[in-house]
Design an enzyme around this catalytic site. Structure first.
Site, PDB file in Angstrom:
ATOM      1  N   TYR A  28       4.467  -4.879  -6.024  1.00  0.00           N
ATOM      2  CA  TYR A  28       5.478  -3.904  -5.572  1.00  0.00           C
ATOM      3  C   TYR A  28       6.744  -3.950  -6.423  1.00  0.00           C
ATOM      4  CZ  TYR A  28       2.924  -2.228  -1.571  1.00  0.00           C
ATOM      5  OH  TYR A  28       1.998  -1.614  -0.781  1.00  0.00           O
ATOM      6  N   TYR A 155       0.881   1.925   7.965  1.00  0.00           N
ATOM      7  CA  TYR A 155       0.540   1.092   6.803  1.00  0.00           C
ATOM      8  C   TYR A 155      -0.531   0.100   7.229  1.00  0.00           C
ATOM      9  CZ  TYR A 155       0.544  -2.185   2.983  1.00  0.00           C
ATOM     10  OH  TYR A 155       0.134  -2.988   1.949  1.00  0.00           O
ATOM     11  N   ASP A 247      -4.417  -2.869  14.673  1.00  0.00           N
ATOM     12  CA  ASP A 247      -4.052  -3.633  13.474  1.00  0.00           C
ATOM     13  C   ASP A 247      -2.843  -4.480  13.842  1.00  0.00           C
ATOM     14  OD1 ASP A 247      -3.113  -4.633  11.125  1.00  0.00           O
ATOM     15  OD2 ASP A 247      -3.114  -2.730  10.030  1.00  0.00           O
ATOM     16  N   LYS A 276      -1.590 -12.324   8.129  1.00  0.00           N
ATOM     17  CA  LYS A 276      -0.178 -12.749   8.036  1.00  0.00           C
ATOM     18  C   LYS A 276       0.138 -14.064   8.771  1.00  0.00           C
ATOM     19  CE  LYS A 276       1.900  -8.735   6.203  1.00  0.00           C
ATOM     20  NZ  LYS A 276       1.702  -7.297   6.413  1.00  0.00           N
TER      21      LYS A 276
END
Ligand SMILES: *Cc1c(COP(=O)(O)O)cnc(C)c1O
Length: 434
Positions: A28, A155, A247, A276
């Site tokens: 990114y 996302y 999600d 995560k």
């Protein structure tokens, strides 16, 4: 073997930032004008330290993964022990205690009835597997349902399937023509919920699944919506025989104030995606869970009904052990107290700043707060504002990475009241000075 590596870098007369610049392509990051990357040499609790000894408060949990602080001694000990026993083994045809135990401990604490764990490496792959489970579920049943429903601005990751179900944005722009078609719907609210429900009913015959980030759209700008409307959407999907995928890659493991965001729902999803915080931010690992209803649609004498998906590092034992250690810490009552403490302090802080002229909007769920900066109509100001804010906080020893004009705090649960107050005061002074 020596204490250092036997392969000295050929450019070792340069400092680490310069060596990095020669050989690394960062995520990114527009590499043409990127700021020098800061070499981090050590982490402890909520802090990371650079080469010169400067301390940074990791107020974004290192891209949302670190829930218990850096270099946690308990996780480190468990990982080190496992490294001396079994580092990895092929997971087709073989199994091991850490993978089985993690599944046994995780399934009962997920909201609703979840029966099976499928391991992968990260959040994007957890999403890919969830999508494949749903699409092949209908394929195996011989019912032609292939459409997918998702939220605008969602996302779900950076691989092609995950990108396809994410909102179209500057992140996906170069690939838009290659992404598969998805039915995007607005976030639900009082005004549109009835419409959304009839939209879902109309999609019944062709739609395989609905994928959503429960309560908070993270990368989309920390956009928040109420559990009661999500409940209604899931109910509508159940009625229309559309499978539902939560999600919880970002929201899982305490982030929203409960262990999982979907605990706030009456109607539970068919599938969960986790990553995560799963390993406490120590190692990459992804999990997709499902109910037996889905699993059983793949049981057959017909080989074509198999879920043909797997990664080299599926169920890596070290990552599973890191997750087990992280779960121990998460389920300790002190952690939930910390989560509530952060939640309460955030609420007080938002009251203080919400009427500031530079604050356009504030949002709060659990341990996450987001502050939208007033920018008027100036979009060029917007991109420079983000970089200004980022540098401003770094200078003060705080890692905050604004999403455009949205500053958010998403800290490890061990952050102290003092450090939280320091982050709040830095935001207040930014509101005055920038
Ligand atoms: C970060 C994220 C992903 C992707 O996870 P990676 O591990 O970065 O591939 C997917 N879904 C959500 C909601 C996320 O926040």
């Amino acid at each position: 073997m020596s204490d250092t590596f036997n392969t000295p870098a050929p450019t070792s007369n340069l400092n680490l930032t310069e060596r990095d610049q020669k050989v690394i392509w960062h995520p990114y990051t527009q590499m043409k004008n990127a700021l020098p990357h800061i070499p981090i040499v050590r982490g402890e609790g909520v802090y990371v330290f650079d080469e010169k000894g400067k301390k940074y408060i990791d107020a974004v949990s290192s891209w949302w993964v670190n829930i218990h602080g850096h270099s946690h001694p308990y996780i480190a000990k468990k990982v080190a022990e496992q490294l001396n026993v079994l580092e990895h083994v092929i997971f087709a045809g073989f199994t091991h205690e850490p993978a089985v135990l993690l599944a046994e401990r995780l399934l009962p604490i997920l909201p609703g009835q979840q029966d099976k764990v499928f391991y992968t490496d990260n959040g994007s792959t957890a999403v890919e597997v969830a999508l494949k489970m749903c699409l092949q579920y209908w394929n195996n049943k011989g019912i032609p349902k292939t459409k997918i429903l998702a939220f605008k601005n969602a996302y779900h990751g950076d691989t092609f399937g995950a990108m396809s179900v994410s909102g179209r944005s500057i992140f996906t722009d170069a690939f838009n023509g290659l992404l598969f078609d998805v039915e995007f719907i607005d976030l639900p609210n009082e005004d549109n919920i009835a419409n959304l429900k009839s939209q879902i009913a109309n999609l019944k015959s062709k739609t395989a699944c609905f994928i959503f980030e429960p309560l908070i759209l993270g990368s989309g700008g920390m956009l928040m919506y109420e559990a009661k409307y999500l409940d209604e959407l899931i109910f509508a999907c159940n009625e229309a025989e559309i499978l539902t995928i939560a999600d919880e890659v970002m929201t899982g493991f305490g982030r929203t104030g409960t262990y999982f965001a979907c605990e706030k729902l009456t109607n539970k999803p068919d599938i969960f995606c986790l990553s995560k915080g799963l390993t406490g931010g120590t190692m990459p690992l992804g999990i997709t869970t499902c109910s037996n209803k889905i699993f059983e649609a793949f049981l057959s004498e017909d080989k074509l009904k198999t879920l043909y998906h797997g990664h080299s590092f599926t169920a890596n034992p070290i990552a599973c052990v890191a997750s087990l250690a992280s779960l121990d810490i998460l389920l300790d009552s002190k952690t939930l107290q910390n989560i509530k403490r952060i939640e309460n302090k955030h609420a007080v802080f938002l009251e203080e700043i919400k009427s500031h002229t530079k604050v356009k909007a504030v949002r709060h769920t659990g341990t996450i707060i987001a502050i939208e900066w007033e920018t008027g109509n100036e979009t060029s100001y917007l991109s420079s504002l983000r970089n200004l804010l980022y540098a401003y906080f770094l200078d003060k020893g705080i890692i905050l990475r604004p999403l455009g004009n949205i500053i958010y705090i998403l800290p490890p649960y061990v952050i102290s009241d003092e450090d939280l107050d320091y982050v709040y005061s830095a935001i207040k002074s930014a509101l005055e000075e920038i």
